[in-house]
Motif scaffolding. Structure first.
Motif, PDB file in Angstrom:
ATOM      1  N   ARG A  17       0.838  -1.208   0.000  1.00 37.40           N
ATOM      2  CA  ARG A  17       0.000   0.000   0.000  1.00 37.40           C
ATOM      3  C   ARG A  17       0.868   1.252   0.000  1.00 37.40           C
ATOM      4  N   ASN A  22      -0.950   4.429  -2.005  1.00 32.64           N
ATOM      5  CA  ASN A  22      -2.394   4.304  -1.828  1.00 32.64           C
ATOM      6  C   ASN A  22      -2.768   4.621  -0.383  1.00 32.64           C
ATOM      7  N   SER A  24      -5.383   6.329   0.570  1.00 32.58           N
ATOM      8  CA  SER A  24      -6.825   6.574   0.735  1.00 32.58           C
ATOM      9  C   SER A  24      -7.463   5.523   1.623  1.00 32.58           C
ATOM     10  N   THR A  25      -6.756   4.425   1.847  1.00 32.44           N
ATOM     11  CA  THR A  25      -7.249   3.371   2.730  1.00 32.44           C
ATOM     12  C   THR A  25      -6.238   3.154   3.852  1.00 32.44           C
TER      13      THR A  25
END
Length: 392
Positions: A17, A22, A24-25
């Motif tokens: 991730r 990434n 956003s999570t």
């Protein structure tokens, strides 16, 4: 031989991730669960008979998440009565030296003198230096001045300092520590030949973390003792950190798992420190040796780790990995001491994507079947670690 337990919070499965950007999570596993698991592993040290508890210093990535190892050790000082405490390592350039001296002194008091391995280093990771706002170009000077200030602060006298980076008016270290030999408890970690010689000629004793073949570390001990002899110091023995997984039996399934854990541990090291891209070090004063290295740690990340195991990232050398049955782990540890002459060892039982539950079971097995034999094992300074024509 003394054996310590080293632990730090790894969230290794979160690298995919992070490297993809990434954000956003959230992480699949929350960081606090990794921290709590690392602390639970540390709680095993005293009841299982280990001699000490050690922590690293890292922040800002999923790797080794311990932003203040002295804080972590203070937590364990209050939870234990017997074990010693150590850092592998506190990164000196990230600290205000007077604050560092006071925190060491305070830990010395609350632990009743048990902080006996003050491991410090210069730091490497570009992202970690950027996060704390310290230029890497200043790291060597900051490290050297910090050593000067710690020596003055632990002398028991009032002190002042006027250096290129740090200046402090006359002051006293308050509260004063219990121990009067804190400066002699400092062990230095270095990854370049230049740093090794500078620190050795200053009288510093090395602390090795398993990033090179154990026999190469043995050769470095000989170099250290040669430099020390030229400066009038007695020969010394290093302290070593080694990675360990102890299992009751070995089979193909376990071999595949340990291969994954080692692979991901090596990936974590290369990505965290930026070794995958030599441009991270080019033109940075003090890191010329890193810039000169081949960028063999090509940025590696794939959902299927097994697809890239062959020729994977360099990292922890096999001679520093204590993996196998209790008999195998004992023989590897014995051979490592003979090759490197370390005075004591810190085993790190969790690395890469190894679940902490597996690390805890491995630690318990090691404590039951290996630790007593290692405690009975001598840890001498071998002739091969001495300068030519020298004797023990």
């Amino acid at each position: 031989m003394k054996v310590n337990l080293g632990t730090g919070a790894q969230n290794s499965r979160d690298w995919e991730r992070v490297m993809a950007g990434n954000f956003s999570t959230p992480p699949e596993t929350p960081d606090h669960q990794c921290v709590q698991a690392a602390l639970a592993l540390g709680d095993l040290a005293e009841p299982l008979g280990f001699d000490g508890i050690w922590f690293p210093e890292h922040q800002g990535t999923p790797y080794g998440m311990t932003p203040n190892p002295i804080q972590a050790l203070t937590y364990f000082a209050g939870r234990t009565e017997r074990v010693s405490l150590g850092t592998f390592v506190a990164v000196a350039p990230w600290w205000n030296p007077v604050r560092l001296a006071h925190q060491i002194a305070y830990l010395d008091i609350v632990s009743n003198g048990r902080y006996n391995t003050i491991g410090i280093g210069r730091g490497v990771s570009k992202s970690e230096f950027a996060a704390v706002g310290v230029p890497r170009e200043e790291s060597r000077q900051r490290f050297n001045e910090t050593l000067d200030i710690l020596e003055l602060a632990f002398s028991g006298e009032r002190f002042s300092y006027d250096g290129e980076i740090f200046s402090f008016p006359e002051m006293s270290l308050r509260p004063e520590p219990i121990s009067k030999d804190l400066f002699s408890r400092i062990y230095s970690s270095s990854s370049t030949a230049e740093s090794l010689e500078i620190l050795s000629r200053r009288g510093m004793v090395p602390l090795f973390v398993g990033n090179k073949p154990i026999w190469d570390a043995g050769e470095e001990v000989k170099k250290v003792n040669t430099f020390r002899a030229e400066e009038g110091f007695e020969p010394c023995q290093p302290k070593n950190v080694m990675f360990m997984y102890c299992t009751a039996k070995e089979d193909d399934k376990l071999a595949a798992l340990t291969e994954e854990w080692i692979w991901t541990a090596n990936r974590d090291v290369n990505v965290h420190y930026g070794f995958a891209d030599s441009s991270n070090f080019k033109g940075v004063k003090g890191y010329e040796a890193y810039a000169a290295r081949e960028a063999t740690a090509t940025a590696v990340l794939a959902s299927q780790v097994g697809d890239q195991k062959k020729g994977g990232p360099p990292g922890y050398h096999a001679s520093n990995l204590l993996i196998g049955t209790p008999d195998v782990v004992f023989e590897k540890l014995k051979a490592a001491q003979e090759a490197c002459s370390f005075s004591e060892v810190t085993i790190v039982p969790q690395f890469g994507t190894m679940p902490y539950e597996d690390a805890m079971e491995s630690t318990k097995l090691f404590a039951a079947e290996v630790l007593p034999a290692i405690h009975d094992l001598p840890a001498p300074l071998h002739p091969a670690a001495l300068p030519e024509n020298a004797t023990v």
